[in-house]
Motif scaffolding. Structure first.
Motif, PDB file in Angstrom:
ATOM      1  N   HIS A   1       0.622  -1.397   0.133  1.00  0.00           N
ATOM      2  CA  HIS A   1      -0.102  -0.051  -0.108  1.00  0.00           C
ATOM      3  C   HIS A   1       0.582   1.171   0.366  1.00  0.00           C
ATOM      4  CE1 HIS A   1      -2.611  -2.706   0.414  1.00  0.00           C
ATOM      5  NE2 HIS A   1      -4.125  -1.559   0.141  1.00  0.00           N
TER       6      HIS A   1
ATOM      7  N   CYS B   1      -1.900  -4.609  -5.976  1.00  0.00           N
ATOM      8  CA  CYS B   1      -3.188  -3.905  -5.411  1.00  0.00           C
ATOM      9  C   CYS B   1      -2.569  -2.819  -5.109  1.00  0.00           C
ATOM     10  CB  CYS B   1      -3.169  -5.090  -3.050  1.00  0.00           C
ATOM     11  SG  CYS B   1      -3.222  -6.270  -3.582  1.00  0.00           S
ATOM     12  N   CYS B   2      -3.069  -2.216  -4.004  1.00  0.00           N
ATOM     13  CA  CYS B   2      -2.892  -0.575  -3.936  1.00  0.00           C
ATOM     14  C   CYS B   2      -1.500   0.284  -4.501  1.00  0.00           C
ATOM     15  CB  CYS B   2      -3.642   0.354  -2.822  1.00  0.00           C
ATOM     16  SG  CYS B   2      -5.541  -0.130  -2.601  1.00  0.00           S
TER      17      CYS B   2
ATOM     18  N   PHE C   1      -6.491  -8.276  -5.841  1.00  0.00           N
ATOM     19  CA  PHE C   1      -6.085  -8.508  -3.938  1.00  0.00           C
ATOM     20  C   PHE C   1      -5.708 -10.382  -4.912  1.00  0.00           C
ATOM     21  CE2 PHE C   1      -8.237 -11.087  -0.383  1.00  0.00           C
ATOM     22  CZ  PHE C   1      -7.020 -10.603   0.310  1.00  0.00           C
TER      23      PHE C   1
ATOM     24  N   CYS D   1      -3.043  -6.559   3.387  1.00  0.00           N
ATOM     25  CA  CYS D   1      -3.445  -7.029   1.860  1.00  0.00           C
ATOM     26  C   CYS D   1      -2.723  -8.316   1.370  1.00  0.00           C
ATOM     27  CB  CYS D   1      -4.346  -5.872   0.944  1.00  0.00           C
ATOM     28  SG  CYS D   1      -5.615  -4.953   1.508  1.00  0.00           S
TER      29      CYS D   1
ATOM     30  N   GLY E   1     -13.039  -0.622  -3.026  1.00  0.00           N
ATOM     31  CA  GLY E   1     -13.500  -2.101  -2.772  1.00  0.00           C
ATOM     32  C   GLY E   1     -12.720  -3.196  -3.064  1.00  0.00           C
ATOM     33  N   CYS E   2     -12.597  -4.378  -2.372  1.00  0.00           N
ATOM     34  CA  CYS E   2     -11.981  -5.135  -2.579  1.00  0.00           C
ATOM     35  C   CYS E   2     -12.254  -6.647  -3.977  1.00  0.00           C
ATOM     36  CB  CYS E   2     -11.537  -6.147  -0.994  1.00  0.00           C
ATOM     37  SG  CYS E   2     -11.580  -5.309   0.683  1.00  0.00           S
TER      38      CYS E   2
ATOM     39  N   GLY F   1      -9.005   1.361  -5.992  1.00  0.00           N
ATOM     40  CA  GLY F   1      -8.638  -0.151  -5.276  1.00  0.00           C
ATOM     41  C   GLY F   1      -8.386  -1.337  -6.100  1.00  0.00           C
ATOM     42  N   CYS F   2      -9.214  -2.199  -5.912  1.00  0.00           N
ATOM     43  CA  CYS F   2      -9.150  -3.141  -6.926  1.00  0.00           C
ATOM     44  C   CYS F   2      -9.917  -3.752  -7.098  1.00  0.00           C
ATOM     45  CB  CYS F   2      -9.189  -4.595  -5.406  1.00  0.00           C
ATOM     46  SG  CYS F   2      -7.734  -5.165  -4.691  1.00  0.00           S
TER      47      CYS F   2
ATOM     48  N   CYS G   1      -7.034   2.485  -2.499  1.00  0.00           N
ATOM     49  CA  CYS G   1      -7.887   3.124  -2.013  1.00  0.00           C
ATOM     50  C   CYS G   1      -7.800   3.666  -0.639  1.00  0.00           C
ATOM     51  CB  CYS G   1      -8.019   1.778  -0.700  1.00  0.00           C
ATOM     52  SG  CYS G   1      -9.300  -0.006  -1.432  1.00  0.00           S
TER      53      CYS G   1
ATOM     54  N   MET H   1     -13.655  -7.330   1.689  1.00  0.00           N
ATOM     55  CA  MET H   1     -13.425  -7.932   2.584  1.00  0.00           C
ATOM     56  C   MET H   1     -12.526  -7.503   4.021  1.00  0.00           C
ATOM     57  SD  MET H   1      -9.507  -9.019   2.681  1.00  0.00           S
ATOM     58  CE  MET H   1      -8.823  -8.027   1.450  1.00  0.00           C
ATOM     59  N   SER H   2     -12.141  -6.471   3.755  1.00  0.00           N
ATOM     60  CA  SER H   2     -11.301  -5.845   4.740  1.00  0.00           C
ATOM     61  C   SER H   2     -11.889  -4.967   5.728  1.00  0.00           C
ATOM     62  CB  SER H   2      -9.802  -4.779   4.226  1.00  0.00           C
ATOM     63  OG  SER H   2     -10.348  -3.326   3.457  1.00  0.00           O
TER      64      SER H   2
ATOM     65  N   LYS I   1     -10.789  -2.324   6.479  1.00  0.00           N
ATOM     66  CA  LYS I   1     -10.720  -0.968   6.104  1.00  0.00           C
ATOM     67  C   LYS I   1     -11.571  -0.457   4.758  1.00  0.00           C
ATOM     68  CE  LYS I   1      -6.660  -2.007   3.921  1.00  0.00           C
ATOM     69  NZ  LYS I   1      -5.569  -1.893   3.166  1.00  0.00           N
TER      70      LYS I   1
HETATM   71 NI1  NFS Z   1      -8.549  -1.407  -0.667  1.00  0.00          NI
HETATM   72 FE1  NFS Z   1      -6.386  -2.006  -0.741  1.00  0.00          FE
HETATM   73 FE2  NFS Z   1      -8.184  -4.250  -2.714  1.00  0.00          FE
HETATM   74 FE3  NFS Z   1      -9.063  -3.878  -0.871  1.00  0.00          FE
HETATM   75 FE4  NFS Z   1      -6.319  -4.185  -0.374  1.00  0.00          FE
HETATM   76  S1  NFS Z   1      -5.768  -3.635  -2.329  1.00  0.00           S
HETATM   77  S2  NFS Z   1      -6.569  -0.704   0.296  1.00  0.00           S
HETATM   78  S3  NFS Z   1      -8.666  -2.943   1.274  1.00  0.00           S
HETATM   79  S4  NFS Z   1      -8.301  -5.948  -1.563  1.00  0.00           S
HETATM   80  S5  NFS Z   1      -9.235  -2.679  -2.188  1.00  0.00           S
END
Ligand code: NFS
Length: 654
Positions: A267, A302-303, A320, A341, A452-453, A482-483, A524, A560-561, A563
């Motif tokens: 991230h 990912c991010c 992800f 992540c 989001g994820c 994000g994802c 994100c 899923m997270s 966050k």
């Molecule tokens: Ni956001 Fe980024 Fe993806 Fe979900 Fe994880 S990478 S901060 S939490 S899974 S979008």
């Protein structure tokens, strides 16, 4: 579409993922998709009905099955709604802590760089630095850029530990929203303070009023969206450049057979920015050639991927659920991770191949991985050491194990709030007026933030894509991060050509301006850009006087997270109707869920909702947009356009 070992469940609509899962099955390598099938979620925990906040429990309080049966309570007497609210609030606290600690890391480095104590980082966006100076009410006119940077850095760092007053960026929100926050005691005093307060009041025997817990959860979440995450975005923009639209490539096919492949995953762009520099260093490229490679190929995941894509056009290897699959290509020489992540299974997957997993953050180590710590006073040399380790690992590849799916897609990314302002505002004067006008005249029906994820509990990527296609078909412009942004990229929705999937109104805008109907706004933490864009729409005029008046909605279909819960809650507390798909963490308490889904709207103007079916979700989002259009009195705009055309035809016939 790919199926897991259990054979009858479709798990992904991404062709590259499908090919890799076929390979995994053949080689007997377990992936997240297999584990998701084997590990059934505990239904009581998933619904937020399990309290494990003290050792008299854990207590389970699922809804009564028989009518007339008294509702279960915990050993201390805690009700299902209190337990659900506490669990929900703790997710918000954890999510806020994650984003905000990222923001803090950026602020600390920013300050060091401003003082000249660390090399490699500079000021790329002076305009934004001045804006922040104004936000902090500094004497901008009489300070040099260096002095201003130091003072802005100090103020940003102080926002985390501030004990009294209000965080500075709360003042960026529309006035009406600020008043509502103040009235409800929702303005964050300091970022860390609200996280601690929330953890305290959800401890055994403290706050037992689910509404009160939810309000503090909002105060905490606002400290994420308008605090920690916004600081991360703003300072990264100042140091690394505010993104402008540029092209890039996405999916596992960006990995190269004959070059050293490095993926940066996680991230925080502090290190990855330096890895970008190190990979371009002629000495490093020469070293790679000496070792038999044609060059160095850097990609993201990912991010972190979103961050360096937007600023440098670095390709994205995947989102992800593709992290283990990237290792399985047999062509990945180093997977460089920082925080968040990162699946623990990565190292186990890597043990079947030559890939070196390199951890870099003291907060996030992995057993058996190589640890090269990010040295904040000497980031460029840390980056070089990492790149060198990857190059040295190139020779260890087992050529017979290499399989890179020949699949990648082109995309345009980097739509910061500033570029939307400029692009849609035309060349004479940057403004949101044309965007507002197009919303008012109905060419654009509304705005949706879909973020989001990816979650293996639903078909990978599909839930996002179905929802977003439905939205753009109905002239709803989509802002994404994000994802989800990556899922859109893989499916070709981040190209101007995707206008062909849109309704006539949105298509005409995309064609005139040359933008895709889905705007990739970053990682994100950059959801803060969406808050700023929404505020700009309000301030431009004609669409009400608060974010809750806008024909706008938010969704995280495959979240899923923790966050994601923090993000969702700051959107709701900022006045946005926000929907989650896949699952919702409070369903065990009907009373609490009803409060989140219905009760909040009256208090805050925004509310939560849950809808696992993406088409139904689209329907709800569009219905909300239409409700807001009606309240603004612009629902008739579409009909007016039709009437004008009819009148014209009549005139022509006459
Ligand atoms: Ni956001 Fe980024 Fe993806 Fe979900 Fe994880 S990478 S901060 S939490 S899974 S979008």
């Amino acid at each position: 579409m790919a199926k897991t070992k259990n054979e009858d469940k479709v798990v992904t609509c991404c062709e590259a993922t499908r090919q890799m899962l076929d390979l995994a099955k053949k080689e007997g390598i377990e992936t997240v998709f297999d584990r998701a099938e084997k590990m059934k979620p505990c239904p009581i925990g998933a619904d937020g009905s399990c309290c494990k906040n003290c050792a008299m429990g854990p207590c389970r309080v699922p809804p009564s099955k028989k009518e007339g049966e008294p509702a279960k309570v915990g050993v201390c007497g805690a009700t299902a709604e209190t337990i659900a609210a506490r669990n929900f609030a703790r997710m918000v606290a954890a999510g806020t802590a994650a984003h905000s600690d990222h923001g803090r890391g950026v602020a600390e480095i920013f300050l060091l760089a401003a003082k000249g104590e660390v090399e490699g980082y500079g000021i790329k966006d002076e305009q934004k630095l001045i804006q922040l100076g104004l936000d902090f009410e500094l004497d901008v006119e009489n300070l040099s850029i260096k002095e201003l940077a130091i003072q802005v850095g100090e103020r940003c760092v102080a926002e985390f530990g501030q004990q009294q007053g209000e965080i500075a960026f709360a003042k960026r929100a529309p006035l009406k929203r600020q008043e509502l926050w103040r009235k409800n005691n929702m303005v964050p005093r300091g970022i860390d303070r609200e996280v601690v307060d929330l953890m305290h009041r959800t401890h055994m025997g403290v706050d037992q009023d689910y509404k009160n817990i939810t309000t503090q959860a909002a105060r905490c979440a606002l400290g994420d969206g308008w605090g920690g995450a916004m600081i991360a975005t703003e300072l990264q923009d100042i140091m690394f450049g505010t993104p402008v639209p540029g092209t890039g490539k996405i999916n596992l096919g960006v990995l190269k057979k004959d070059e050293v492949n490095i993926i940066v995953h996680g991230h925080e762009p502090l290190l990855s920015e330096m890895v970008v520099v190190a990979c371009q260093d002629p000495e490093m490229i020469e070293y790679a050639k000496e070792k038999g490679a044609k060059g160095i190929n850097l990609a993201g995941m990912c991010c972190t991927a979103n961050e360096i894509l937007m600023r440098h056009g670095v390709p994205i290897a995947g989102n992800f659920l593709q992290q283990e699959l990237a290792v399985m290509t047999g062509a990945l020489d180093a997977m460089v991770v920082d925080v968040q992540c990162v699946m623990q299974a990565l190292q186990e997957t890597a043990s079947n191949f030559h890939t070196k997993v390199i951890t870099t953050n003291p907060k996030a180590k992995m057993e058996d991985a190589t640890h090269i710590e990010f040295e904040e006073h000497d980031p460029i040399n840390t980056a070089k050491e990492i790149v060198k380790a990857a190059i040295d690992n190139f020779k260890n590849r087992d050529k017979s194990k290499i399989f890179i799916p020949d699949i990648s897609e082109n995309m345009v990314a980097g739509f910061s709030h500033e570029t939307i302002n400029y692009l849609l505002g035309g060349t004479f004067r940057s403004s949101y007026k044309p965007l507002n006008d197009n919303i008012i005249n109905g060419r654009i029906r509304g705005v949706a933030g879909v973020v989001g994820c990816n979650n293996p509990r639903t078909t990978d990527d599909e839930i996002h894509l179905t929802l977003i296609r439905e939205l753009i078909k109905n002239d709803v412009i989509v802002l994404t991060t994000g994802c989800v942004a990556m899922a859109c990229g893989k499916a070709g929705l981040l190209q101007p050509e995707a206008a062909k999937y849109c309704g006539a109104g949105l298509a005409s805008i995309c064609e005139t301006v040359g933008i895709p109907p889905v705007l990739h706004m970053g990682a994100c933490v950059d959801n803060s850009r969406i808050l700023i864009a929404a505020t700009a729409l309000v301030k431009e005029g004609g669409l009400g006087d608060d974010i809750s008046d806008l024909p706008a909605v938010g969704a995280a279909p495959g979240w899923m997270s923790e966050k994601a819960v923090a993000i969702g809650h700051y959107f709701v507390a900022s006045g946005v109707y926000t929907l989650f798909g896949t699952t919702f963490p409070t369903l065990g308490s009907k009373k609490y869920t009803d409060y989140l889904f219905n009760g909040l709207e009256e208090e805050w103007g925004g509310k939560w909702d849950f809808e696992p079916d993406p088409l139904e979700m689209a329907k709800k989002m569009i219905a909300h947009i239409d409700k807001k259009r009606k309240a603004l009195g612009i629902d008739k705009a579409r009909e007016r356009v039709l009437m004008d055309m009819e009148m014209r035809r009549e005139l022509e016939a006459g």
